[in-house]
Motif scaffolding. Structure first.
Motif, PDB file in Angstrom:
ATOM      1  N   CYS A 692       0.830  -1.211   0.000  1.00 36.20           N
ATOM      2  CA  CYS A 692       0.000   0.000   0.000  1.00 36.20           C
ATOM      3  C   CYS A 692       0.864   1.261   0.000  1.00 36.20           C
ATOM      4  CB  CYS A 692      -0.917   0.004   1.225  1.00 36.20           C
ATOM      5  SG  CYS A 692      -2.249  -1.211   1.180  1.00 36.20           S
ATOM      6  N   VAL A 693       1.889   1.281   0.837  1.00 36.58           N
ATOM      7  CA  VAL A 693       2.755   2.463   0.902  1.00 36.58           C
ATOM      8  C   VAL A 693       3.491   2.662  -0.415  1.00 36.58           C
ATOM      9  CG1 VAL A 693       4.803   3.408   2.035  1.00 36.58           C
ATOM     10  CG2 VAL A 693       3.006   2.371   3.413  1.00 36.58           C
ATOM     11  N   VAL A 695       2.553   1.879  -3.375  1.00 38.47           N
ATOM     12  CA  VAL A 695       1.633   2.376  -4.407  1.00 38.47           C
ATOM     13  C   VAL A 695       1.438   3.883  -4.276  1.00 38.47           C
ATOM     14  CG1 VAL A 695      -0.770   2.320  -5.156  1.00 38.47           C
ATOM     15  CG2 VAL A 695       0.445   0.194  -4.750  1.00 38.47           C
ATOM     16  N   HIS A 696       1.267   4.384  -3.047  1.00 39.57           N
ATOM     17  CA  HIS A 696       0.981   5.801  -2.840  1.00 39.57           C
ATOM     18  C   HIS A 696       2.202   6.696  -3.058  1.00 39.57           C
ATOM     19  CE1 HIS A 696      -3.100   5.084  -1.579  1.00 39.57           C
ATOM     20  NE2 HIS A 696      -2.732   4.286  -0.610  1.00 39.57           N
ATOM     21  N   VAL A 697       3.405   6.204  -2.808  1.00 37.16           N
ATOM     22  CA  VAL A 697       4.602   7.058  -2.921  1.00 37.16           C
ATOM     23  C   VAL A 697       5.426   6.726  -4.155  1.00 37.16           C
ATOM     24  CG1 VAL A 697       4.722   7.342  -0.432  1.00 37.16           C
ATOM     25  CG2 VAL A 697       6.030   5.522  -1.499  1.00 37.16           C
ATOM     26  N   LYS A 698       4.880   5.915  -5.047  1.00 37.19           N
ATOM     27  CA  LYS A 698       5.640   5.535  -6.249  1.00 37.19           C
ATOM     28  C   LYS A 698       6.015   6.751  -7.081  1.00 37.19           C
ATOM     29  CE  LYS A 698       5.481   2.310 -10.136  1.00 37.19           C
ATOM     30  NZ  LYS A 698       5.938   3.263 -11.147  1.00 37.19           N
ATOM     31  N   LYS A 699       5.107   7.741  -7.155  1.00 38.94           N
ATOM     32  CA  LYS A 699       5.389   8.930  -7.958  1.00 38.94           C
ATOM     33  C   LYS A 699       6.524   9.751  -7.377  1.00 38.94           C
ATOM     34  CE  LYS A 699       1.574  11.250  -5.574  1.00 38.94           C
ATOM     35  NZ  LYS A 699       0.270  11.930  -5.753  1.00 38.94           N
ATOM     36  N   PHE A 700       6.778   9.639  -6.056  1.00 37.04           N
ATOM     37  CA  PHE A 700       7.935  10.309  -5.451  1.00 37.04           C
ATOM     38  C   PHE A 700       9.205   9.497  -5.656  1.00 37.04           C
ATOM     39  CE2 PHE A 700       4.485  11.856  -2.459  1.00 37.04           C
ATOM     40  CZ  PHE A 700       4.380  13.087  -3.064  1.00 37.04           C
ATOM     41  N   ARG A 701       9.135   8.210  -5.387  1.00 35.18           N
ATOM     42  CA  ARG A 701      10.332   7.373  -5.401  1.00 35.18           C
ATOM     43  C   ARG A 701      10.891   7.180  -6.794  1.00 35.18           C
ATOM     44  NH1 ARG A 701       9.757   2.544  -1.026  1.00 35.18           N
ATOM     45  NH2 ARG A 701      12.016   2.647  -1.278  1.00 35.18           N
ATOM     46  N   ASP A 702      10.032   7.249  -7.814  1.00 36.24           N
ATOM     47  CA  ASP A 702      10.529   7.073  -9.180  1.00 36.24           C
ATOM     48  C   ASP A 702      11.469   8.193  -9.604  1.00 36.24           C
ATOM     49  OD1 ASP A 702       9.138   4.771  -9.401  1.00 36.24           O
ATOM     50  OD2 ASP A 702       7.479   5.602 -10.567  1.00 36.24           O
ATOM     51  N   HIS A 703      11.354   9.367  -8.976  1.00 38.39           N
ATOM     52  CA  HIS A 703      12.191  10.511  -9.346  1.00 38.39           C
ATOM     53  C   HIS A 703      13.328  10.737  -8.349  1.00 38.39           C
ATOM     54  CE1 HIS A 703       9.244  11.702 -12.400  1.00 38.39           C
ATOM     55  NE2 HIS A 703       8.322  11.362 -11.516  1.00 38.39           N
ATOM     56  N   PHE A 869      -7.117   2.459   6.129  1.00 39.82           N
ATOM     57  CA  PHE A 869      -6.595   3.814   5.952  1.00 39.82           C
ATOM     58  C   PHE A 869      -5.442   3.842   4.959  1.00 39.82           C
ATOM     59  CE2 PHE A 869      -3.403   6.945   7.509  1.00 39.82           C
ATOM     60  CZ  PHE A 869      -4.077   8.097   7.136  1.00 39.82           C
ATOM     61  N   LEU A 870      -4.516   2.901   5.051  1.00 39.99           N
ATOM     62  CA  LEU A 870      -3.369   2.879   4.133  1.00 39.99           C
ATOM     63  C   LEU A 870      -3.783   2.499   2.721  1.00 39.99           C
ATOM     64  CD1 LEU A 870      -0.573   1.245   6.328  1.00 39.99           C
ATOM     65  CD2 LEU A 870      -0.837   3.646   5.696  1.00 39.99           C
ATOM     66  N   TYR A 871      -4.931   1.849   2.581  1.00 38.71           N
ATOM     67  CA  TYR A 871      -5.392   1.474   1.244  1.00 38.71           C
ATOM     68  C   TYR A 871      -6.256   2.558   0.611  1.00 38.71           C
ATOM     69  CZ  TYR A 871      -7.451  -1.297  -2.525  1.00 38.71           C
ATOM     70  OH  TYR A 871      -7.857  -1.755  -3.767  1.00 38.71           O
ATOM     71  N   GLU A 872      -7.205   3.138   1.376  1.00 38.35           N
ATOM     72  CA  GLU A 872      -8.190   4.062   0.813  1.00 38.35           C
ATOM     73  C   GLU A 872      -7.893   5.521   1.084  1.00 38.35           C
ATOM     74  OE1 GLU A 872     -12.314   2.940   1.135  1.00 38.35           O
ATOM     75  OE2 GLU A 872     -11.748   0.978   1.910  1.00 38.35           O
TER      76      GLU A 872
END
Length: 980
Positions: A692-693, A695-703, A869-872
């Motif tokens: 879950c974590v 998925v939500h922070v992938k847009k940060f970690r990719d850069h 909470f971590l999913y939705e």
């Protein structure tokens, strides 16, 4: 009886220590991954009916959670076609049977499987025996959380996963292990690449065989096929590969376009974007991970005139004359002949080109000689004729004109001569270049002749070798025929036949030895497994007897208590026997566990331990006796609720779902959302939270770089941080009733310090806010340091609005007003009741939203809230806050005093134990619950709160100015002046 078809069973300060996170977590995670290497590969399974009966290739995957061997049609399938229970199975194979065929027998069923070779079969049997042995050694432990999941595919990585009371393994007998190793078969470790994840990338017969389907599992196959077409269900792993026709033989891969929210990074030099119109949102990129396909010219030779290094090395090596590799020699000879013919054709072309160049040189030389002769004629004209008699005037004029014309011709001839001189110089230069090119071509021709000679020599050697082999074969055949004739005449057996029979007998002897070792090991393990099963059965009977005796004692004490309570009390001064009985029963109930008690874990009568599975203290020591009793009752209630059929059913659903995702990663889907809303089992929570974590922070970690967290910690070691002092003050105040944070030496304190310091450097606008420590502490219970850091990033920077954890807490204030609106809409009676008695419930709920219910509800409900909470996202906080009030609405309405209502508000959440009922209220009774409504109300109240804060700031500034003015105009008089 063999199974008829597939699918018989489906379903700080600068001086504060900041340690590197890799030394604490990464090594443990890597070790866990190494320990859980997956056993998988292709085997042929005997199944079907009638004309479809036969061996069909299946993809087998071993699941260590339940000791099941699942089989799929292809490695990309989601749902298994069935499974084989390995825990109580026995294995066997026949030496004289088909190669690679073995049998697995379970309770009432037999499975015939076939490997590609005998070595692969031995590897599978050895591994299955080992997996069954490991699983049997965990079944004797009585302190597992789930009997269905003794071992995990993804072991917990947080502080809870490091507890030793979650997984207790029996100490293995060294003698027994030595005997098992003696009986072990000799197998290859890699089995030729036919077992493991890498075998899924190779070609299989599963897709080529048109009869590779099962009528009984037709629905499962259809669902697996449709899963590739459904968005978000396995589609993220599909890639289209295109092979280009250029010399590099590159592969281009069709990948998804980057998200629109972020600017596209600069592509690498080997990546090209092909725009096929605005309607297409995909890219073509080179795929460096795929192996480069060999072309025909790569196998024949690499250079223009040379050969590949492999051909040279093979040609320079001594020729094998034993006939062990005839096919390889034939292919090599054929490639060399083709290369020789190509060279001969190029030699003929070069000869033609040389002849044409010679002809061109000859023509140029002839032109040069002609031009030289013309030049000589012009430079030496013939002598003038003898003087004639004086002509008349007309003749003189004609001669003058003739001389003028001859002078013009001479000028033209000189210009032509100069032009010819330039042409001669250019032709001379061209001649020199042609001469050099001729020399280079001659040298190249010599080299080609040398290579052709070498190839002819090699060809001759090969022909001689073939001729020698033919002669040897002819001699051997003649000798064989003669010896067979003599043997028939004399009646004696042939020595060759004897040697062949001897070799066959040796192979059979070796096969029977291997089978004997395998069967001895199988008998030994089955004997031990049966003995262990008998011991477990006896232990369970003893546990049942002990629990029955305990129940009888409780019933007798309860009856004595009822009898004493029923007796009338004559006077208050008289000591009642019931009080003595009650005090004695309370002492027995609150009696702490003796750590020196040497009871067997299975026979342990106490059902409530000092700490729960999350590390929280069940019965606090500093509280009064009445509160201790309430805590004990609460812990017993939670324990009984965890053993209900509904909780067991949820665990089974999770096991089945995770079994269906063995061949792929988790993806967002309605069924996963429904399962998470039911709560994630303790043994799978680490895996689900980590996903879950990510998925939500992938847009940060990719850069960012992979060592971004380590970089933040290095910065924290070098520079002081303003938030370090406050972080150090709050570390021991985070979760004092949890053993992982109870003391400075506890395992979670250093990890919590690292996470908070790293986040303060990442987000300087917030730095540190009281409340972030509790969020990070809860995440560290199931995640390692880096994942807990990213979970904090997800909560603060993704889930919550801006200014939620800043100094003004603007976002938190806005959410309280939104929650009041939802209370008046969803619970109008309770909201009116609070308004009637002027009770501001936001004083209590403010902390719920800030730390997501940490220290507000019982631990079992807390972690189920965090699952959703971590999913939705943050909508879950509103759902559960309303559900908590709905759960106790009637109790609130009975209270008719503001003091009593506020007192009940402070502790009522601790009295809610039934998580199933609470989740039903949150996810069913509170519907509809659109997120857009919350966002609109947030925007509305945000403007109002900003205006109020602006007004308050203006009032504050006015007050400060008036205060300064009054202080400047005030005159101070001493006591002496006042006396005068």
């Amino acid at each position: 009886m063999h199974e008829g078809e597939d699918g018989g069973e489906t379903s700080s300060c600068t001086g504060s220590p900041i340690l590197a996170s890799k030394s604490l977590d990464v090594a443990e995670v890597e070790g866990a991954k190494e320990q859980t290497s997956r056993l998988c590969g292709f085997l042929s399974k005997f199944s079907g009916k009638g004309p479809l009966r036969g061996y069909k290739p299946r993809w087998f995957v071993y699941d260590s959670r339940k000791c099941y061997l699942y089989y799929f049609k292809t490695p990309q399938d989601i749902l298994p076609m069935g499974h084989i229970e390995i825990a109580d199975a026995c294995f066997s194979y026949d030496v004289e049977g088909e190669e690679g065929q073995f049998e697995i027998r379970t309770a009432g069923k037999e499975f015939l499987l076939k490997a590609t070779s005998r070595q692969v079969m031995h590897y599978w049997l050895q591994q299955l025996q080992q997996k069954r042995w490991e699983y049997s050694n965990t079944r004797g432990s009585g302190q597992r959380d789930s009997w269905n999941s003794p071992t995990l595919a993804y072991p917990p990585t947080g502080l809870v996963g490091k507890d030793n009371d979650a997984f207790v393994f029996e100490k293995l007998n060294d003698n027994m292990e030595q005997v098992r190793s003696d009986f072990a078969m000799e197998t290859e470790s890699d089995s030729g690449g036919m077992v493991g994840i890498q075998s899924a990338r190779g070609p299989t017969a599963a897709s080529a065989n048109p009869l590779n389907f099962s009528l009984k599992n037709l629905g499962t196959e259809l669902r697996n096929s449709m899963s590739y077409l459904r968005q978000g269900r396995g589609g993220e792993n599909r890639r289209s590969v295109f092979y280009t026709g250029n010399n590099s033989a590159e592969e281009w891969e069709l990948v998804d376009a980057p998200p629109r929210d972020f600017h596209e990074p600069k592509h690498h030099s080997d990546t090209h974007r092909h725009s096929l119109g605005s309607a297409f949102t995909f890219d073509f990129v080179r795929n460096p991970s795929r192996p480069r396909k060999l072309l025909l010219r790569d196998m024949m030779g690499t250079g223009r005139f040379g050969r590949s290094s492999e051909t040279r090395s093979d040609a320079s090596s001594p020729v094998e004359c034993n006939g062990s590799k005839p096919l390889e020699m034939q292919l090599r000879l054929q490639s060399q002949q083709e290369e020789l013919s190509c060279m001969q054709q190029e030699q003929a072309k070069l000869r033609e080109e040389l002849a044409s160049q010679k002809e061109l040189v000859r023509l140029l030389q002839q032109t040069l000689r002609t031009s030289q002769c013309d030049r000589a004629t012009i430079r030496h004209p013939p002598p003038p004729p003898a003087p004639a008699p004086a002509p008349d005037s007309s003749e003189t004029t004609g001669q003058t004109q003739t001389s003028v014309a001859s002078q013009d011709e001479i000028i033209q001839l000189e210009a032509m001569l100069l032009e010819r001189d330039g042409q001669i110089q250019s032709l001379c230069g061209h001649m020199e270049r042609l001469a050099l090119e001729k020399e280079s071509l001659q040298q190249e021709l010599k080299g080609l002749k040398i290579k052709v000679g070498e190839i002819n020599d090699q060809l001759g050697m090969l022909m001689e070798t073939i001729q020698a082999k033919d002669e040897v074969i002819m001699k051997l055949s003649q000798q064989s025929s003669e010896q067979s004739g003599n043997a028939n005449d004399a009646g004696s057996p042939s020595p060759i036949k004897e040697q062949q029979e001897l070799d066959i007998l040796k192979d059979s002897l070796q096969g029977y030895k291997s089978q004997n070792r395998f069967l001895n090991k199988e008998i030994l393990e089955l004997t031990v497994l049966r003995r262990n099963a008998e011991m477990r059965e006896k232990a369970l009977e003893a546990k049942y007897t002990a629990l029955e005796a305990k129940l009888c004692q409780v019933e007798s004490k309860y009856l004595v208590l009822l009898q004493e309570v029923m007796n009338p009390v004559c006077s208050s001064s008289e000591q009642s026997p019931a009080r003595e009985v009650i005090s004695r029963l309370l002492e027995d109930a609150l009696q702490a566990e003796n750590p020196d008690q040497q009871d067997h874990p299975i026979l342990k009568p106490n059902t409530v331990s000092e700490y729960d599975v999350y590390g929280f203290k069940t019965v606090p020591e500093e509280e009064e006796e009445e509160e201790k009793l309430a805590a004990k009752v609460r812990a017993l209630g939670l324990k009984s609720l965890s053993l209900t059929d509904q909780e067991v059913s949820v665990g089974v659903k999770w096991e089945n779902y995770l079994a269906s995702t063995m061949n792929r990663d988790l993806v967002r889907s309605p069924e996963l959302k429904a399962l998470i809303r039911c709560g994630v089992p303790h043994e799978h929570r680490s895996q689900v939270w980590r996903w879950c974590v990510s998925v939500h922070v992938k847009k940060f970690r990719d850069h960012l770089s992979p060592d971004y967290y380590e970089t933040l910690l290095n910065v924290a070691r070098e520079k002081p941080n303003p938030a370090s002092k406050q972080i150090e003050l709050d570390l021991l105040r985070t979760l004092p009733n949890n053993k992982h944070y109870a003391s400075p030496s506890a395992g979670g304190i250093q990890k919590l310090r690292n996470v908070l310091i790293a986040f303060s450097w990442r987000n300087p606008d917030i730095g540190y806010c009281q409340g972030l420590n509790r969020l990070a502490a809860i995440a560290l219970l199931y995640l390692d340091q880096e994942d807990a850091f990213w979970s904090l990033v997800a909560i603060v920077e993704v889930f919550m609005p801006r200014d939620y954890y800043t100094k003004t807490l603007l976002g938190s204030q806005v959410d309280q007003r939104v929650f009041k609106d939802l209370m008046s809409e969803k619970l109008p009676r309770l909201h009116a009741h609070f308004d009637q008695y002027k009770v501001d419930f936001s004083l209590i709920t403010f902390n719920w939203f800030l730390v997501v219910f940490v220290d507000s509800v019982v631990s079992d409900i807390l972690f189920k809230i965090w699952d959703a909470f971590l999913y939705e996202g943050p909508k879950i906080i509103f759902r559960f806050a309303l559900a908590l009030f709905k759960y106790k609405e009637e109790e609130f309405l009975k209270l008719q005093d503001s003091t009593a209502i506020f007192k009940y508000l402070r502790y009522f959440t601790r009295t809610i134990l039934d998580s199933r009922k609470l989740m039903s209220i949150a996810f069913v009774d509170m519907n509809p619950f659109p997120l857009r409504q919350i966002q609109n109300r947030r925007s509305f109240h945000l403007e109002k709160v900003r205006l109020e804060l602006t007004e308050l700031e203006a009032i504050r500034q006015t007050f400060l100015r008036e205060r300064e003015t009054s202080l400047d105009g005030r005159s101070f008089v001493s006591d002496d002046e006042e006396d005068n």
